[in-house]
Write a protein that holds these residues in place. Structure first.
Motif, mmCIF file in Angstrom:
data_model
loop_
_atom_site.group_PDB
_atom_site.id
_atom_site.type_symbol
_atom_site.label_atom_id
_atom_site.label_comp_id
_atom_site.label_asym_id
_atom_site.label_seq_id
_atom_site.Cartn_x
_atom_site.Cartn_y
_atom_site.Cartn_z
ATOM 1 N N LEU A 1 30.102 -48.106 -16.984
ATOM 2 C CA LEU A 1 29.181 -48.292 -18.109
ATOM 3 C C LEU A 1 28.465 -47.009 -18.492
ATOM 4 N N SER A 2 28.125 -46.200 -17.506
ATOM 5 C CA SER A 2 27.346 -44.995 -17.777
ATOM 6 C C SER A 2 27.628 -43.946 -16.712
ATOM 7 N N TRP A 3 27.357 -42.692 -17.066
ATOM 8 C CA TRP A 3 27.503 -41.613 -16.095
ATOM 9 C C TRP A 3 26.392 -41.673 -15.044
ATOM 10 N N GLN A 4 25.321 -42.398 -15.361
ATOM 11 C CA GLN A 4 24.243 -42.591 -14.407
ATOM 12 C C GLN A 4 24.480 -43.866 -13.608
ATOM 13 N N SER B 1 36.411 -48.435 -20.289
ATOM 14 C CA SER B 1 35.299 -47.589 -19.839
ATOM 15 C C SER B 1 34.491 -47.132 -21.039
ATOM 16 N N ILE B 2 33.183 -47.307 -20.925
ATOM 17 C CA ILE B 2 32.284 -46.790 -21.954
ATOM 18 C C ILE B 2 31.957 -45.335 -21.671
ATOM 19 N N LYS B 3 31.713 -45.021 -20.403
ATOM 20 C CA LYS B 3 31.302 -43.656 -20.066
ATOM 21 C C LYS B 3 32.418 -42.641 -20.324
ATOM 22 N N ALA B 4 33.685 -43.084 -20.141
ATOM 23 C CA ALA B 4 34.800 -42.167 -20.362
ATOM 24 C C ALA B 4 34.971 -41.814 -21.830
ATOM 25 N N ALA B 5 34.399 -42.637 -22.718
ATOM 26 C CA ALA B 5 34.489 -42.370 -24.155
ATOM 27 C C ALA B 5 33.319 -41.513 -24.639
ATOM 28 N N GLN B 6 32.450 -41.112 -23.721
ATOM 29 C CA GLN B 6 31.298 -40.282 -24.061
ATOM 30 C C GLN B 6 31.443 -38.913 -23.412
ATOM 31 N N PRO B 7 30.765 -37.890 -23.935
ATOM 32 C CA PRO B 7 30.801 -36.584 -23.283
ATOM 33 C C PRO B 7 30.281 -36.705 -21.857
ATOM 34 N N GLY B 8 30.981 -36.041 -20.915
ATOM 35 C CA GLY B 8 30.552 -36.094 -19.524
ATOM 36 C C GLY B 8 29.254 -35.324 -19.315
ATOM 37 N N PRO B 9 28.533 -35.656 -18.267
ATOM 38 C CA PRO B 9 27.262 -34.972 -18.014
ATOM 39 C C PRO B 9 27.428 -33.470 -17.793
ATOM 40 N N VAL C 1 20.540 -33.283 -5.168
ATOM 41 C CA VAL C 1 19.443 -33.492 -6.101
ATOM 42 C C VAL C 1 20.008 -33.595 -7.511
ATOM 43 N N GLU C 2 19.644 -34.662 -8.223
ATOM 44 C CA GLU C 2 20.088 -34.855 -9.609
ATOM 45 C C GLU C 2 19.140 -34.097 -10.534
ATOM 46 N N ILE C 3 19.680 -33.101 -11.247
ATOM 47 C CA ILE C 3 18.841 -32.287 -12.135
ATOM 48 C C ILE C 3 19.017 -32.663 -13.602
ATOM 49 N N ALA C 4 20.009 -33.509 -13.877
ATOM 50 C CA ALA C 4 20.259 -34.062 -15.221
ATOM 51 C C ALA C 4 21.088 -35.317 -15.001
ATOM 52 N N PRO C 5 21.093 -36.265 -15.956
ATOM 53 C CA PRO C 5 21.863 -37.488 -15.762
ATOM 54 C C PRO C 5 23.316 -37.203 -15.396
ATOM 55 N N GLY C 6 23.692 -37.576 -14.178
ATOM 56 C CA GLY C 6 25.058 -37.383 -13.721
ATOM 57 C C GLY C 6 25.352 -36.004 -13.166
ATOM 58 N N VAL C 7 24.386 -35.112 -13.151
ATOM 59 C CA VAL C 7 24.593 -33.748 -12.634
ATOM 60 C C VAL C 7 23.777 -33.585 -11.359
ATOM 61 N N GLU C 8 24.499 -33.457 -10.236
ATOM 62 C CA GLU C 8 23.839 -33.296 -8.946
ATOM 63 C C GLU C 8 24.174 -31.942 -8.349
ATOM 64 N N GLY C 9 23.188 -31.347 -7.722
ATOM 65 C CA GLY C 9 23.385 -30.076 -7.042
ATOM 66 C C GLY C 9 23.027 -30.215 -5.567
ATOM 67 N N LEU C 10 23.602 -29.331 -4.742
ATOM 68 C CA LEU C 10 23.351 -29.386 -3.306
ATOM 69 C C LEU C 10 22.283 -28.393 -2.891
ATOM 70 N N VAL C 11 21.293 -28.900 -2.195
ATOM 71 C CA VAL C 11 20.338 -28.034 -1.513
ATOM 72 C C VAL C 11 20.790 -27.983 -0.061
ATOM 73 N N HIS C 12 21.375 -26.843 0.338
ATOM 74 C CA HIS C 12 21.847 -26.724 1.714
ATOM 75 C C HIS C 12 20.661 -26.794 2.660
ATOM 76 N N ILE C 13 20.893 -27.275 3.866
ATOM 77 C CA ILE C 13 19.812 -27.442 4.832
ATOM 78 C C ILE C 13 19.042 -26.139 5.050
ATOM 79 N N SER C 14 19.753 -25.012 4.908
ATOM 80 C CA SER C 14 19.094 -23.708 5.102
ATOM 81 C C SER C 14 18.192 -23.349 3.926
ATOM 82 N N GLN C 15 18.315 -24.107 2.803
ATOM 83 C CA GLN C 15 17.516 -23.823 1.617
ATOM 84 C C GLN C 15 16.426 -24.876 1.379
ATOM 85 N N LEU C 16 16.202 -25.721 2.380
ATOM 86 C CA LEU C 16 15.181 -26.746 2.232
ATOM 87 C C LEU C 16 13.769 -26.217 2.475
ATOM 88 N N ALA C 17 13.628 -25.317 3.427
ATOM 89 C CA ALA C 17 12.292 -24.808 3.765
ATOM 90 C C ALA C 17 12.423 -23.437 4.411
#
Length: 419
Positions: free
Chosen positions: A234-237, A269-277, A305-321
């Motif tokens: 239904l959605s990229w989210q 699919s509805i999400k496949a007919a829309q631009p991907g995130p 961490v999701e920084i935009a709908p459907g876009v997730e980035g990795l915070v490596h454990i060494s970059q947490l603190a």
């Protein structure tokens, strides 16, 4: 005019009257006759059939079903076949029935239609409890469950409507005829469904209308047949329930994912007919940007961490603190909103590297205490560089600094021996 002429005219009139009487049909109860509708009243119809007086068809003898007005069954000038119900020449009362003829003819026709599975068009004469009544020569009944393919709560607006039906059951002895409109609709639906399915191609995008929602997805009408859009499509989210994204009656654009002609199933699919995130995100983020996101998943090596709908980035454990982190749960939790710095952004590979610690100020480094022997060495070096001062010299003033110096000097050797 002469008397002779009058006698001749009278003789001629009698001759004509006698000829007319000779031409009148003779009738008896049960006869089948043909007539023409000459007058329509609310409760009866007058018919001319060549008899010495006109006959009437009472409202109850016009149709096999209940009608409100005679005009609902016949028209002036219409030729009809009738059966003589009763005849009274003294009162000039001739009662006819259209219903009796129609019914007799109808049973043979209905039987043939039943055996052939023929589709016939009928007009709804009445709405009763449990279904619809129609006139098929005999009284025909369409149960509520056989009217439409879907549930109908109120049939009040069906009266007078023309619908197509098939004969489902016929019982002449009990004057029973059961009809079905749903069977006709089902047959047409299946034919249309197979036609549409055969024309679909995987990857094709088409417009549709949301028909109904279920916890696992939405059924979308794509031209007479329904396809399923699974909740994950239904959605990229993330979608908890389809109602959070679409509603019944909404127009949507869908892409065909899978077609199964044998099972009659279509996956959309509805999400496949829309631009991907990731397509949308391209150009929106740059390396070095500080963004706000939500922790979606925690794994042993870091947090996504999701920084935009459907876009997730990795915070490596060494970059947490800035400090040492044994497990990501020490620093973040799912659903938490955090600020992060983009270290790398690659939409082509759908990869983003993030850092939380880069958005925080590093703690100050605490100064290391000098080693004791280092202090002694420094003091020794200082001692070597300066002259030895005697404690009993009355010309030297003993300050705190000098006292420390001379005490260290005095006991330094002993302390070294104790080590």
């Amino acid at each position: 005019m002469s008397e002779e002429t009058k006698v001749q005219d009278s003789a001629s009139a009698e001759a004509i009257s006698q000829d007319a009487l000779d031409n009148f049909v003779s009738l008896k109860k049960g006869d089948i006759v043909n007539g023409t509708i000459v007058k329509i009243e609310d409760n009866q119809v007058t018919v001319s059939l060549g008899y010495k007086y006109d006959g009437v068809i009472p409202l109850r003898e016009l149709s096999s079903v209940q009608i409100d007005s005679a005009a609902d069954a016949v028209q002036v000038g219409q030729e009809v076949q009738l059966k003589v119900v009763s005849i009274d020449d003294e009162k000039e009362r001739l009662v006819l029935s259209k219903k009796a003829i129609d019914s007799e003819k109808a049973w043979d026709v209905l039987q043939a239609q039943f055996e052939a599975g023929e589709v016939l068009e009928v007009t709804v004469a009445d709405v009763v409890k449990g279904g619809l009544v129609v006139d098929v020569g005999a009284r025909g009944f369409i149960p509520a469950s056989m009217v439409e393919r879907h549930f109908v709560e109120d049939f009040s607006d069906y009266k007078g409507r023309k619908i197509r039906v098939k004969v489902k059951e016929i019982d002449r002895e009990n004057n029973k005829v059961i009809l079905s409109a749903k069977e006709v609709l089902d047959q047409e639906f299946e034919q249309n469904k197979q036609s549409i399915i055969s024309g679909l191609q995987i990857g094709q995008e088409i417009d549709g209308t949301v028909q109904r929602l279920t916890p696992f997805g939405a059924f979308v009408d794509i031209g007479g047949i329904d396809g399923l859009v699974h909740v994950s499509e239904l959605s990229w989210q993330h979608v908890a329930h389809p109602k959070d994204v679409v509603s019944e009656g909404q127009s949507v654009r869908v892409k065909v994912l899978k077609v199964d002609p044998a099972a009659g199933k279509i996956s959309l699919s509805i999400k496949a007919a829309q631009p991907g995130p990731w397509e949308t995100a391209t150009g929106s983020f740059n390396i070095g940007d500080i963004v706000t996101g939500t922790v979606r998943r925690i794994v042993s090596f870091g947090a996504f961490v999701e920084i935009a709908p459907g876009v997730e980035g990795l915070v490596h454990i060494s970059q947490l603190a800035h400090r040492h982190v044994a497990t990501p749960n020490e620093v973040v939790k799912e659903g938490q909103e955090v600020k992060a710095k983009i270290l790398d952004f690659n939409p082509g590979e759908k990869r983003v590297s993030l850092s939380i610690k880069e958005t925080e100020e590093a703690p100050e480094q605490s100064a290391r205490p000098e080693r004791e022997h280092g202090e002694r060495r420094d003091r020794g070096e200082r001692r070597d560089r300066g002259p030895k001062v005697e404690l009993n010299n009355p010309n030297v003033s003993l300050s705190n600094e000098s006292m420390s110096f001379t005490l260290a000097e005095r006991f330094g050797d002993k302390l070294s021996k104790l080590k």
